[in-house]
Design an enzyme around this catalytic site. Structure first.
Site, mmCIF file in Angstrom:
data_model
loop_
_atom_site.group_PDB
_atom_site.id
_atom_site.type_symbol
_atom_site.label_atom_id
_atom_site.label_comp_id
_atom_site.label_asym_id
_atom_site.label_seq_id
_atom_site.Cartn_x
_atom_site.Cartn_y
_atom_site.Cartn_z
ATOM 1 N N LYS A 285 1.718 -9.742 4.699
ATOM 2 C CA LYS A 285 2.082 -9.224 3.575
ATOM 3 C C LYS A 285 3.316 -10.098 2.814
ATOM 4 O O LYS A 285 4.222 -10.258 3.527
ATOM 5 C CB LYS A 285 2.475 -7.801 3.739
ATOM 6 C CG LYS A 285 2.479 -6.962 2.413
ATOM 7 C CD LYS A 285 2.671 -5.404 2.744
ATOM 8 C CE LYS A 285 2.710 -4.739 1.492
ATOM 9 N NZ LYS A 285 2.706 -3.059 1.799
ATOM 10 N N GLU A 370 -1.906 13.183 3.636
ATOM 11 C CA GLU A 370 -0.960 14.250 2.854
ATOM 12 C C GLU A 370 -1.538 15.615 3.403
ATOM 13 O O GLU A 370 -0.816 16.563 3.613
ATOM 14 C CB GLU A 370 -1.292 14.249 1.345
ATOM 15 C CG GLU A 370 -0.796 12.837 0.737
ATOM 16 C CD GLU A 370 -1.378 11.276 0.878
ATOM 17 O OE1 GLU A 370 -0.688 10.791 0.385
ATOM 18 O OE2 GLU A 370 -2.425 11.795 1.386
ATOM 19 N N ARG A 398 -3.669 15.932 -3.266
ATOM 20 C CA ARG A 398 -4.893 15.516 -2.154
ATOM 21 C C ARG A 398 -4.696 16.642 -1.389
ATOM 22 O O ARG A 398 -5.663 16.997 -0.481
ATOM 23 C CB ARG A 398 -4.304 14.235 -1.728
ATOM 24 C CG ARG A 398 -4.334 13.164 -2.577
ATOM 25 C CD ARG A 398 -3.960 11.826 -1.882
ATOM 26 N NE ARG A 398 -5.181 11.221 -1.214
ATOM 27 C CZ ARG A 398 -5.211 10.136 -0.683
ATOM 28 N NH1 ARG A 398 -4.340 9.263 -0.674
ATOM 29 N NH2 ARG A 398 -6.580 9.818 -0.186
#
Length: 628
Positions: A285, A370, A398
């Site tokens: 990354k 979540e 969500r």
């Protein structure tokens, strides 16, 4: 200066014509362009830097847009955008009317779906693959999903059906050991074991010899990967069997995600299998930009920064609502050892990283899960703890069912600190917190506080922690009003705060729209109109006495919120006025029944009619008729 190769790329067909040297140059130009634009516009830089070679390999092997690439979340899609005809417009990234920060179908035929939230790529890709099968066509369907997203429940549910149907599709697992922050959980550990387990590494010498002796392109591609990635080719080499193989998905990898030629070979070879294939790709990354490589979490989602130093161009000013919440929670937790904090892979974004450092045994990062975060909180509450769930408004959506059934139905004392409520700016419609007031209002047992300042937020948290049942505190992204934070106090439940007397019109506002209401009152005063201004504080329970007083004493009741007009605060006020038979008109201001695009927040407020001048003009227009 125009990039030599990128400026001549109008579609993936142009990328396919490049030789190895030109491909390497293009990769460098893509990174330069992404860094240059995000340094001005902000954006998701580290993720996109990490998948440049992977993106090029995908578009060289696939025949897009016939073949479909489904990006999970979309944080990693900048290189994809740049080589699919959007280079000339890329400088408008995340601006009003400009290029979206996420894949968007209305923007390009190369964007397979509108991304923005994590872990939906596998379900979407499976749907596309089965639709293809039903049509009898032959396009390739490829999902690109990160190692953080694949641990989420939605992705695991999709893998369950993928393994059942075994239809042909390719999953690219982009493994960089991170989502936004460092990955957590058993799946993350499993992937770490695939990369580093010494039992596998000990097979290195024998495996390397076998791979070198074969002409199979998949084997040669894997051989080119990092020296520490050997030993994960076959299921029989794993200690307890392979997770993905057990799901019925062919596993290939790990593969060096920065070796473009190796990636091409593996992606092409995956098409030879008439079943779902997962290619485990190792990327770094932030690759290609040292500040992002060293701090990939900070460069995940960023504002403008200085390219030379990597330092962010922070504007001096008042602390953010997130910072005020974080400091207030630390102070409360020092006094109450039962307070625990939960985040769904957003410790820094929600401000809970400070809590985690101070109280590591009371801090829980559950990953991009979540639904689990909310249900886990209900279990903690059942066990006598006081859970605080810090979560963005758009992500709480969500976990709506779990919020209803596991928390509210059982009337559990869980405090939801709903960050990024209202319009959030450049991330656009997938991230605006437009609906929390509407959906939370509909749930029995819930209390909802919308603080208007730093001090009000600290007091709201102080109050919520001392009530019974579920409580939501919603606050926006960005800076507070700049007022100093005073010692927190208990806010009387369901009681508003009168800020200004007035006889012609009542301006009832919530959250940071209270400051906007005061500005509207000043504009109306210049027109000779006396405006009453009330900080309503509580959206539920509503201060019915104040609504009655406003309806009785003025000719017009105006509601101002930064949430959906349908079902929100204004609806609550209108319900009271209508139910009690007042003839007073209610004029609501809020977010209209449409998705709001990205852009500067003040620009967006103007597009939906929430600039103070626009509100004042409508009030002036409405009053003469009502007062006649």
């Amino acid at each position: 200066m125009e990039p030599r190769i990128l400026s001549n790329i109008s579609s993936p067909a142009d990328v396919k014509k490049l030789d190895s040297e030109e491909l390497e140059a293009l990769a460098a130009e893509l990174r330069t362009e992404m860094i240059a634009v995000t340094s001005l516009r902000g954006g998701h830089l580290a993720s996109s830097l990490g998948v440049v070679e992977l993106t090029l390999a995908l578009h060289r092997v696939l025949d897009c847009p016939k073949d479909r690439i489904v990006f999970d979340v979309g944080h990693q899609a900048y290189a994809h955008k740049l080589i699919t005809g959007r280079y000339k417009d890329f400088y408008t990234l995340r601006t009003f009317g400009g290029i979206s920060g996420f894949p968007k179908r209305e923007e390009s035929v190369y964007d397979a779906h509108d991304a923005g939230h994590a872990s939906d790529s596998l379900s979407t890709a499976l749907g596309l693959a089965i639709a293809r099968d039903l049509r009898g066509t032959d396009e390739r369907i490829v999902a690109v999903i990160g190692d953080g997203s694949i641990s989420a429940g939605l992705a695991l549910e999709a893998m369950n059906q993928i393994g059942q149907h075994r239809t042909k599709m390719t999953i690219i697992l982009n493994d960089n050991s991170m989502s936004i922050s460092k990955n957590v959980g058993a799946v993350a550990q499993y992937l770490t074991d695939l990369r580093t387990n010494l039992r596998y590494i000990n097979l290195n010498e024998n495996l390397s010899r076998q791979l070198a002796e074969t002409e199979n392109p998949v084997s040669r591609a894997i051989l080119s990967a990092s020296k520490t990635m050997k030993g994960t080719l076959k299921r029989g080499m794993l200690a307890e069997g392979m997770l993905f193989e057990d799901f019925g998905i062919k596993y290939l990898g790990p593969v060096n995600g920065h070796d473009e030629k190796a990636l091409e070979s593996v992606i092409a070879a995956a098409d030879d299998f008439n079943r779902p294939v997962l290619i485990h790709v190792m990327t770094h990354k932030g690759a290609g930009y040292k500040p992002a490589e060293e701090s990939p979490d900070l460069f995940h989602g960023i504002g403008p920064f200085d390219i030379a130093t990597g330092e962010f161009k922070k504007k001096p000013g008042a602390p953010s609502y997130t910072k005020v919440f974080a400091d207030a929670l630390l102070a409360e937790a020092e006094e109450n050892p039962d307070i625990v904090a939960i985040t769904a892979a957003m410790p820094s974004g929600t401000g809970l990283d400070a809590f985690g450092k101070r109280f590591p045994e009371r801090f829980f990062d559950v990953g991009i899960c979540e639904e689990h975060a909310v249900t886990f909180a209900s279990g903690l509450a059942l066990g006598g703890k006081l859970p605080v769930v810090a979560i963005y408004s758009t992500f709480l959506q969500r976990a709506f069912d779990e919020t209803v059934i596991n928390v509210a139905l059982q009337n559990q004392h869980v405090v939801f600190c709903v960050d990024r409520a209202g319009l959030v700016g450049a991330d656009g419609p997938t991230h605006h917190g437009a609906f929390d007031l509407a959906y939370l209002r509909s749930i029995p047992n819930f209390k909802i506080i919308a603080p208007s300042s730093a001090s009000e937020l600290a007091s709201a948290l102080h109050t919520a922690l001392r009530l019974d049942g579920p409580v939501a505190i919603r606050y926006p992204r960005g800076a507070t009003d700049g007022s100093s934070t005073t010692a927190p106090e208990m806010l009387p439940v369901g009681e508003s705060r009168l800020l200004r007397e007035g006889s012609d019109v009542a301006l009832l506002a919530v959250g940071h729209m209270v400051g906007r209401a005061l500005e509207v009152a000043r504009l109306l005063e210049a027109e000779g109109i006396s405006a009453r201004v009330v900080d309503m504080r509580w959206v539920k329970p509503l201060d019915v006495q104040e609504v009655r007083a406003a309806a009785r004493s003025t000719s017009l009741v105006v509601t101002i919120e930064d949430g959906s007009l349908i079902g929100g605060f204004g609806t609550a006020v209108s319900e009271v006025v209508a139910a009690e038979g007042y003839a007073t008109k209610v004029l609501p201001f809020g977010l209209p029944d449409r998705f709001i695009q990205q852009g500067d927040i003040e620009e967006l407020f103007e597009t939906v009619g929430l600039a103070p001048e626009q509100i004042a003009a409508q009030v002036v227009h409405a009053l003469p008729t009502l007062m006649a």
